[in-house]
Design an enzyme around this catalytic site. Structure first.
Site: not given
Ligand code: NDP
Ligand code: 2IT
Length: 449
Positions: A93, A114, A117, A129, A168-169, A213, A244, A381
């Site tokens: 997952k 993961q 976590k 992943k 997603g991520d 998240t 997100n 999830s």
């Molecule tokens: P999104 O794509 O929705 O948003 C990512 C954000 O981070 C954007 O503002 C983006 O800016 C910025 N960003 C991404 N890459 C870079 C980079 N290399 N340098 C600078 N800014 C960057 O992703 P999420 O919000 O889903 O994910 C954010 C973090 O949270 C990640 O580390 C992800 O692994 C983690 N995460 C996500 C989960 C989920 O359920 N979605 C669960 C647990 C953890 P820009 O638009 O300018 O690229």
């Molecule tokens: O980093 C993370 O935990 C995620 N992007 C969410 C993974 C999931 O299966 O919901």
């Protein structure tokens, strides 16, 4: 480099040898091994059964070509990965990341994190992943659809509700999951809701998954603050990112009485002293797929955009990195400490470099590592999988309460394990040791597999 236990040092050296040039993976492994000295001294059976070496080697790694046609009819080629790390607690997952920086080592670091976590959630999910170096920025919906369809044309063989369940991520949200699900359904001729999570509410998705998240990270930081008789009410908060995780972290901070005074994207930092307007942010980012410069324009002079400062220089009580890995270095952490920051919780995966973590913890800042603080997304999830399996759907209120319970449980579990190992208040030790023991015990029970 930290001094590892003599039993763990050769394990780490083997990881370095076998996975050359995968610095992020090395970093994630080292951070976990650094917490495990007292655990392996207490449990020699883990060493005898070579549990740690096994955990560091993914069960399966899939790499494939994704060819697709852009809107001009030109052939494009991307590379995609799915790293199936550990199925000892449940089906693999973990999310899929679409970002041009994605390499095998990136996916391996995320998959490794993961495993632990997912164990901390207490729900039956293994660790995996995936992702691709595809860049969705500036691509039309039709291009994103063709890319997702091509990716799933290979990925479908490897996933399934009992096998591997992506979500997603970065760069992968409901739009991408919709295209992926549609193609999976078409190829397999099965309405197998539980094959993906993060789906739309009308077609098998769960309430609160979108928010989970960010909300979860804020619930976690509130729990940490509570141990020092503080809370978010009245607190000044900075949240990096504006995707997100960041958006819903900001929303929850405001619900709990705090004010988020800054957020960011890869183009710069927005300082909004009156508090980031989440409704405008959602409109700009989720609906229009715009940039923070558009947000500033909509705010009509209240907010300022800076492309030459680090978000960690904005004075705050609480900082929530919610963008990407290694976004806070030693200097960033020093700036936070100077600005009076009392707590940091990682909404993104591995945002703080090891040097940053040392600065924060050395200065007595409460520090919540990602595998604990951002586990609310994957936990919800798993709740989506439960609803899919029972062909049910729960209310927002019920699902949010389940999420809050899970986050409070993770906090308690990390705090108790940290105490047990003589490191009270050290959530890194608490999270790593507690999750590792659960995974290791299940591996011992299941034999040499
Ligand atoms: P999104 O794509 O929705 O948003 C990512 C954000 O981070 C954007 O503002 C983006 O800016 C910025 N960003 C991404 N890459 C870079 C980079 N290399 N340098 C600078 N800014 C960057 O992703 P999420 O919000 O889903 O994910 C954010 C973090 O949270 C990640 O580390 C992800 O692994 C983690 N995460 C996500 C989960 C989920 O359920 N979605 C669960 C647990 C953890 P820009 O638009 O300018 O690229
Ligand atoms: O980093 C993370 O935990 C995620 N992007 C969410 C993974 C999931 O299966 O919901």
């Amino acid at each position: 480099m930290p001094d590892l236990d003599p039993v763990l040092q050769p394990v780490y050296e083997q990881v370095l040898r076998r996975n050359p040039a995968e610095a992020e993976f090395h970093q994630a492994v080292l951070e976990v091994l650094d917490s495990l000295g007292p655990v392996v001294r207490q449990h020699p059976e883990y060493v005898d059964a070579r549990v740690i070496e096994r955990i560091c080697e993914p069960e399966r790694q899939i790499i494939f070509r994704v060819p697709w046609l852009d809107d001009t009819g030109r052939v494009r080629i991307n590379r995609a990965f799915r790293v199936e790390f550990s199925s000892v607690l449940g089906p693999y997952k973990g999310g899929l990341r679409f970002h041009p920086s994605v390499l095998l080592g990136t996916v391996k670091f995320l998959g490794f994190e993961q495993i632990f976590k997912n164990a901390l959630t207490g729900l039956p999910i293994g660790g995996g992943k995936g992702g691709s170096d595809f860049d969705p920025k500036g691509r039309s919906d039709a291009e994103v659809m063709r890319f997702c369809q091509s990716l799933m044309t290979e990925l479908y063989r490897h996933v399934g509700e009992y096998t591997d369940v992506p979500a997603g991520d970065i760069g992968v949200g409901q739009r991408e999951l919709g295209y992926l699900f549609g193609q999976y359904k078409r190829i397999t001729n099965r309405y197998e809701s539980g094959v993906l999570t993060g789906k739309g509410l009308g077609w098998g998705g769960s309430q609160v998954r979108r928010e989970a998240t960010g909300y979860g990270t804020v619930i976690f930081v509130e729990e940490m603050l509570r141990t020092r008789d503080r809370g978010l009410d009245g607190a000044k908060v900075v949240v990096s990112g504006s995707g997100n995780v960041a958006i819903y972290a900001i929303e929850k901070v405001h619900q709990l009485g705090g004010t988020v005074v800054a957020c960011s994207d890869s183009g710069g930092v927005v300082v909004d002293e009156e508090g980031v307007d989440v409704e405008i942010l959602k409109q700009v980012k989720e609906v229009r797929r715009g940039r923070l410069t558009d947000y500033v324009q909509e705010r009509g002079g209240v907010a300022r955009h800076h492309s030459d400062i680090s978000i960690w220089e904005v004075p705050c009580d609480v900082a929530l990195p919610c963008a990407t890995q290694n976004e806070m270095d030693e200097q960033g952490a020093q700036a936070l400490v100077k600005g009076g920051c009392a707590a940091v919780a990682e909404g993104s995966n591995m945002p703080c470099t090891p040097a940053a973590v040392r600065v924060l913890t050395g200065a007595g800042v409460l520090f919540g590592p990602g595998k604990a603080a951002n586990a609310g997304g994957v936990a919800t999830s798993a709740l989506e999988m439960q609803q899919n399996a029972s062909r049910d759907s729960w209310t927002f209120e019920y699902t949010e309460e389940r999420l809050a319970e899970i986050m409070r449980g993770i906090h308690e579990r990390c705090a108790a394990t940290a105490e047990e190992y003589g490191a009270p208040g050290n959530y890194v030790v608490g999270a790593n040791a507690s999750a590792f023991r659960q995974v290791a015990d299940a591996m011992l029970a299941q034999g040499v597999v």
